[in-house]
Design a protein around this motif. Structure first.
Motif, PDB file in Angstrom:
ATOM      1  N   ILE A   1      16.782  25.976  12.868  1.00 36.52           N
ATOM      2  CA  ILE A   1      15.717  25.403  13.682  1.00 36.52           C
ATOM      3  C   ILE A   1      14.527  25.139  12.765  1.00 36.52           C
ATOM      4  CG2 ILE A   1      14.121  25.811  15.588  1.00 36.52           C
ATOM      5  CD1 ILE A   1      16.271  27.493  16.904  1.00 36.52           C
ATOM      6  N   ARG A   2      14.004  23.919  12.805  1.00 32.58           N
ATOM      7  CA  ARG A   2      12.984  23.479  11.855  1.00 32.58           C
ATOM      8  C   ARG A   2      11.615  23.419  12.526  1.00 32.58           C
ATOM      9  NH1 ARG A   2      14.892  18.942  11.374  1.00 32.58           N
ATOM     10  NH2 ARG A   2      13.413  17.486  12.306  1.00 32.58           N
ATOM     11  N   PHE A   3      10.607  23.976  11.844  1.00 33.84           N
ATOM     12  CA  PHE A   3       9.207  23.866  12.282  1.00 33.84           C
ATOM     13  C   PHE A   3       8.373  23.541  11.053  1.00 33.84           C
ATOM     14  CE2 PHE A   3       4.946  25.468  12.984  1.00 33.84           C
ATOM     15  CZ  PHE A   3       4.656  25.029  14.260  1.00 33.84           C
ATOM     16  N   ASP A   4       7.813  22.329  11.013  1.00 31.47           N
ATOM     17  CA  ASP A   4       7.020  21.878   9.866  1.00 31.47           C
ATOM     18  C   ASP A   4       5.616  21.504  10.316  1.00 31.47           C
ATOM     19  OD1 ASP A   4       9.065  22.161   8.044  1.00 31.47           O
ATOM     20  OD2 ASP A   4       9.756  20.096   8.227  1.00 31.47           O
ATOM     21  N   VAL A   5       4.662  21.762   9.446  1.00 33.11           N
ATOM     22  CA  VAL A   5       3.277  21.334   9.653  1.00 33.11           C
ATOM     23  C   VAL A   5       2.872  20.536   8.417  1.00 33.11           C
ATOM     24  CG1 VAL A   5       0.897  22.044   9.992  1.00 33.11           C
ATOM     25  CG2 VAL A   5       2.743  23.351  11.062  1.00 33.11           C
ATOM     26  N   GLY A   6       2.449  19.288   8.632  1.00 29.63           N
ATOM     27  CA  GLY A   6       2.073  18.428   7.517  1.00 29.63           C
ATOM     28  C   GLY A   6       0.672  17.874   7.664  1.00 29.63           C
ATOM     29  N   THR A   7       0.058  17.541   6.537  1.00 32.01           N
ATOM     30  CA  THR A   7      -1.268  16.940   6.529  1.00 32.01           C
ATOM     31  C   THR A   7      -1.270  15.768   5.554  1.00 32.01           C
ATOM     32  OG1 THR A   7      -3.636  17.383   6.239  1.00 32.01           O
ATOM     33  CG2 THR A   7      -2.141  18.452   4.690  1.00 32.01           C
ATOM     34  N   PRO A   8      -2.031  14.717   5.826  1.00 33.47           N
ATOM     35  CA  PRO A   8      -2.076  13.588   4.877  1.00 33.47           C
ATOM     36  C   PRO A   8      -2.779  13.975   3.587  1.00 33.47           C
ATOM     37  CG  PRO A   8      -3.661  13.270   6.650  1.00 33.47           C
ATOM     38  CD  PRO A   8      -2.839  14.469   7.024  1.00 33.47           C
ATOM     39  N   LEU A   9      -2.358  13.366   2.497  1.00 32.08           N
ATOM     40  CA  LEU A   9      -3.017  13.600   1.205  1.00 32.08           C
ATOM     41  C   LEU A   9      -4.017  12.471   0.956  1.00 32.08           C
ATOM     42  CD1 LEU A   9      -0.035  14.854  -1.026  1.00 32.08           C
ATOM     43  CD2 LEU A   9      -1.766  16.195   0.195  1.00 32.08           C
ATOM     44  N   ASP A  10      -5.054  12.476   1.760  1.00 37.63           N
ATOM     45  CA  ASP A  10      -6.139  11.501   1.603  1.00 37.63           C
ATOM     46  C   ASP A  10      -7.430  12.169   2.081  1.00 37.63           C
ATOM     47  OD1 ASP A  10      -5.946  11.489   4.394  1.00 37.63           O
ATOM     48  OD2 ASP A  10      -4.750   9.645   4.431  1.00 37.63           O
TER      49      ASP A  10
ATOM     50  N   ASP B   1       0.845  -1.193   0.000  1.00 39.44           N
ATOM     51  CA  ASP B   1       0.000   0.000   0.000  1.00 39.44           C
ATOM     52  C   ASP B   1       0.880   1.244   0.000  1.00 39.44           C
ATOM     53  OD1 ASP B   1      -2.658  -1.194   0.176  1.00 39.44           O
ATOM     54  OD2 ASP B   1      -2.050  -1.834   2.184  1.00 39.44           O
ATOM     55  N   THR B   2       0.264   2.349  -0.393  1.00 39.50           N
ATOM     56  CA  THR B   2       0.973   3.625  -0.438  1.00 39.50           C
ATOM     57  C   THR B   2       0.191   4.680   0.337  1.00 39.50           C
ATOM     58  OG1 THR B   2      -0.131   4.333  -2.477  1.00 39.50           O
ATOM     59  CG2 THR B   2       1.940   3.114  -2.714  1.00 39.50           C
ATOM     60  N   HIS B   3       0.876   5.731   0.719  1.00 39.30           N
ATOM     61  CA  HIS B   3       0.234   6.914   1.292  1.00 39.30           C
ATOM     62  C   HIS B   3       1.142   8.113   1.050  1.00 39.30           C
ATOM     63  CE1 HIS B   3       2.223   6.459   5.562  1.00 39.30           C
ATOM     64  NE2 HIS B   3       3.090   6.357   4.591  1.00 39.30           N
ATOM     65  N   ALA B   4       0.622   9.322   1.311  1.00 39.19           N
ATOM     66  CA  ALA B   4       1.378  10.538   1.017  1.00 39.19           C
ATOM     67  C   ALA B   4       0.993  11.632   2.003  1.00 39.19           C
ATOM     68  CB  ALA B   4       1.121  11.002  -0.422  1.00 39.19           C
ATOM     69  N   GLY B   5       1.834  12.651   2.061  1.00 38.68           N
ATOM     70  CA  GLY B   5       1.583  13.804   2.916  1.00 38.68           C
ATOM     71  C   GLY B   5       2.278  15.024   2.333  1.00 38.68           C
ATOM     72  N   ALA B   6       1.837  16.195   2.734  1.00 41.03           N
ATOM     73  CA  ALA B   6       2.420  17.441   2.242  1.00 41.03           C
ATOM     74  C   ALA B   6       2.254  18.512   3.308  1.00 41.03           C
ATOM     75  CB  ALA B   6       1.753  17.887   0.933  1.00 41.03           C
ATOM     76  N   GLY B   7       2.985  19.603   3.136  1.00 44.63           N
ATOM     77  CA  GLY B   7       2.863  20.675   4.112  1.00 44.63           C
ATOM     78  C   GLY B   7       3.840  21.798   3.869  1.00 44.63           C
ATOM     79  N   PHE B   8       3.948  22.663   4.866  1.00 45.66           N
ATOM     80  CA  PHE B   8       4.808  23.835   4.807  1.00 45.66           C
ATOM     81  C   PHE B   8       5.600  23.934   6.105  1.00 45.66           C
ATOM     82  CE2 PHE B   8       1.157  24.653   2.115  1.00 45.66           C
ATOM     83  CZ  PHE B   8       1.738  25.167   0.959  1.00 45.66           C
ATOM     84  N   GLY B   9       6.668  24.709   6.041  1.00 45.88           N
ATOM     85  CA  GLY B   9       7.481  24.890   7.241  1.00 45.88           C
ATOM     86  C   GLY B   9       8.259  26.179   7.187  1.00 45.88           C
ATOM     87  N   ILE B  10       8.854  26.542   8.310  1.00 47.94           N
ATOM     88  CA  ILE B  10       9.738  27.696   8.393  1.00 47.94           C
ATOM     89  C   ILE B  10      11.043  27.248   9.022  1.00 47.94           C
ATOM     90  CG2 ILE B  10       7.869  29.393   8.526  1.00 47.94           C
ATOM     91  CD1 ILE B  10       8.301  29.522  11.527  1.00 47.94           C
ATOM     92  N   ARG B  11      12.095  27.979   8.694  1.00 49.76           N
ATOM     93  CA  ARG B  11      13.415  27.708   9.250  1.00 49.76           C
ATOM     94  C   ARG B  11      13.998  29.006   9.793  1.00 49.76           C
ATOM     95  NH1 ARG B  11      11.308  23.637   8.094  1.00 49.76           N
ATOM     96  NH2 ARG B  11      12.048  21.935   6.770  1.00 49.76           N
ATOM     97  N   TYR B  12      14.669  28.902  10.947  1.00 53.39           N
ATOM     98  CA  TYR B  12      15.398  30.047  11.498  1.00 53.39           C
ATOM     99  C   TYR B  12      16.860  29.652  11.595  1.00 53.39           C
ATOM    100  CZ  TYR B  12      17.129  33.654  14.626  1.00 53.39           C
ATOM    101  OH  TYR B  12      17.872  34.673  15.168  1.00 53.39           O
ATOM    102  N   ASN B  13      17.708  30.393  10.905  1.00 53.38           N
ATOM    103  CA  ASN B  13      19.125  30.061  10.842  1.00 53.38           C
ATOM    104  C   ASN B  13      19.837  30.576  12.081  1.00 53.38           C
ATOM    105  OD1 ASN B  13      21.684  29.354  10.084  1.00 53.38           O
ATOM    106  ND2 ASN B  13      21.911  30.957   8.549  1.00 53.38           N
TER     107      ASN B  13
END
Length: 599
Positions: A573-582, A555-567
């Protein structure tokens, strides 16, 4: 006369003590004769006075000092562009800076006018350098009729000396130069003489400071090729071998001033010891997996031979919803320069518990092996290990014991591991397994992690990053493999936006276990919005198969999202927010926080 001199000195003294300052920001105007935008930009960048224009308050002494230095700075820019007949005027409130007294400067300076007339551009009427090393040639710009840039002459001299040094003539040097400008014809004659000196071989490595590492071990690690022809690359390689041990804060390998008997050249080593002990810690949090805390203790010179001992401790899943708490305690000993200068011996041991939603595995592993550096970018590792696993999962409780033969090859051309903008990363692991009891089958586990980074724009401000992960367990059935060797998909390391280990192999009773094959795909677009902040968009996909190689039983699944980085300077420093693509897209979200890019 005397009173006037005393008055002048007093004013200068008062200006220095109290820092008489201009009332407003300095007004600096740069004008270059002719339509030469590129040249004007270069001149403006070189002018110290331009930098003072951005400072709210400056003293007249600072302005006058910068003006006097700018005569030389601007002449250097003109020469480097082939202008040898130019004129430069720097006027401070209408008066030429060169005519003002540095002892008694004006009480205030409000305006600066830099007027540059480059004059005609000069061409080479003669461009000779030699003798050159066999097969060497001067830069293309150092030739008859070409623009007579001063930096081209400097580069030609450096390249000529470097060419001889590459052919073992370590004492090659410039012994003469004749540079004559003909202002009537706007030409420049440049003649440079090189003395290659004798061809030399490496002599002894003399250790002036050892940094608390035994001299015999320093020589083994550096592996200076004594008796072989001198090579700057070999000298650099020896330096890098000493640096990568981590036992030294400073490594300086310098060629001896004098040539020894038989045309040998000794090398003097000055090494400054790093603090032998080091501790560190880190943390990462995700909305589902919870908080993970890591810590380590490191000794960088355990027995006086640059040996390393590292202890790692990790607790994960704190406050999470992805099973219970995980823990890891490991130790790794490394001895550099074992069997060869580029081969390290390692011994390791670990005790670990993985308490995941689909299984719990407690395992103990001991391993030993060799790590070899084939080049700066390519590292290989082979080993022999023993693993004991106690397992509880959907298939029941069991104990598996294995003899392991791990092999690993890593190719890495990234310029920064935490924040790469260019390069490639490829990591291939192949681990043959020999089962040592009735429940453990023999076979092989294969895993590959491939990454590519492509930067665009100024300073690679836009980065397209891609990742492919491929895994397979060949031979043993699912029940005969420790769950930690099987594959799941979902979470920070595979498919963001999906629940942690969301995807596996579903059993008839509805429970889930890991699969014997895995494919993961990730794509990120990273865009700088300032020197400190950047935005990221990403899409991930994963496949889990029941069999070793099959796209049909999975089986397969997927996800996508956006994030910000502070150097932070040390890493983003990584901050990501993701949501499933279903069906849950846009309604369920996962949050990921950490240090460094996601991959």
């Amino acid at each position: 006369m005397v009173l006037r001199l005393v008055k002048t000195l007093c004013l200068a003294w008062l200006g220095l003590i109290f820092g008489l300052r201009t009332a407003a920001a300095l007004d600096v105007v740069v004008s270059v004769a002719g339509e030469q935008d590129a040249l004007q930009n270069e001149l403006e960048a070189a002018a110290l006075l331009n930098g003072l224009a951005e400072v709210e308050t400056t003293t007249p002494q600072e302005i006058l000092a910068a003006a006097r230095a700018d005569y030389a700075n601007l002449i250097g820019v003109l020469y480097s562009n082939g202008y040898y007949g130019g004129t430069i005027s720097i006027r401070l409130d209408g008066r030429e800076a060169a005519e003002l007294s540095s002892i008694a400067p004006p009480p205030s300076i409000d305006r600066v006018d830099l007027r540059i007339n480059p004059g005609p551009i000069f061409a080479f009427s003669e461009a000779r350098i030699g003798p050159l090393a066999p097969g060497d040639a001067p830069p293309k710009g150092f030739a008859l009729g070409k623009t007579a840039r001063s930096d081209v002459i400097v580069d030609a001299a450096k390249q000529a000396v470097s060419g001889w040094r590459d052919q073992a003539h370590a004492k090659a040097r410039v012994t003469g130069q004749s540079i004559t400008a003909d202002h009537r014809g706007s030409t420049l004659s440049a003649k440079v003489t090189i003395d290659p000196g004798p061809r030399l071989t490496f002599g002894e490595l003399n250790i002036t400071e050892n940094g608390n590492v035994r001299p015999e071990r320093i020589r083994q690690i550096a592996d200076l090729p004594i008796g072989r022809p001198f090579s700057p690359d070999d000298l650099k390689t020896s330096s890098e071998r000493l640096r990568r041990t981590g036992a030294f804060n400073s490594v300086v390998l310098e060629e001896a001033e004098e040539v020894g008997q038989g045309n040998t050249l000794d090398v003097n080593a000055s090494l400054q010891a790093a603090k032998p002990r080091r501790i560190g810690f880190g943390a990462e949090i995700a909305s589902l997996e919870g908080l993970s805390i890591t810590a380590f203790w490191l000794h960088r010179n355990l027995f006086g031979g640059a040996e390393r001992l590292r202890l790692d401790f990790e607790v994960g899943g704190i406050g999470g919803e992805s099973g219970g708490e995980d823990f890891l305690l490991s130790a790794r000993y490394e001895r550099p320069a074992t069997f060869s200068a580029d081969t390290d011996l390692f011994l390791s041991a670990l005790i670990e518990q993985d308490d995941e939603p689909e299984f719990r595995e407690r395992r103990a592993v001991v391993e030993g092996g060799l790590l070899h550096r084939f080049s700066e970018d390519l590292v290989g590792e082979i080993g022999l290990g023993y693993q004991l696993s106690d397992i509880d999962d959907a298939l029941g409780s069991r104990t598996l014991t294995y003899l392991l033969f791990p092999a690993r090859l890593t190719y890495d051309t990234r310029e920064d591991e935490l924040d790469p903008h260019q390069g490639y990363f490829a990591d291939l692991e192949v681990t043959p397994l020999i089962g040592l009891d009735g429940d453990s089958d023999s076979g092989v586990r294969v895993f590959a992690d491939l990454r590519s980074y492509l930067g665009f724009g100024e300073s690679n401000g836009v980065v397209l990053a891609g990742r492919v992960q491929i895994g397979s367990v060949i031979g043993p059935g699912i029940s005969a493999v420790p769950p930690g060797m099987l594959f799941f998909s979902g979470g920070a390391g595979t498919v963001r936006g999906q629940d942690f280990q969301e995807l596996g192999v579903e059993l008839p009773n509805g429970e889930q276990i890991g699969g014997r094959s895995f494919l993961g795909l990730s794509l990120e677009l990273r865009t700088d919005v300032s020197t400190k902040w950047s935005l990221v968009s990403f899409v991930d996909a994963g496949f889990i198969g029941e069999d070793s190689f099959s796209a049909k039983s999975g089986d397969t699944h997927a996800g996508a999202g956006f994030g910000i980085r502070y150097n932070t300077g040390l890493g983003p420093i990584r901050f990501d927010v993701g949501t499933p693509l279903d069906d849950d897209a846009g309604s369920n979200f996962e949050i990921y926080v950490g240090i460094g890019q996601a991959f």
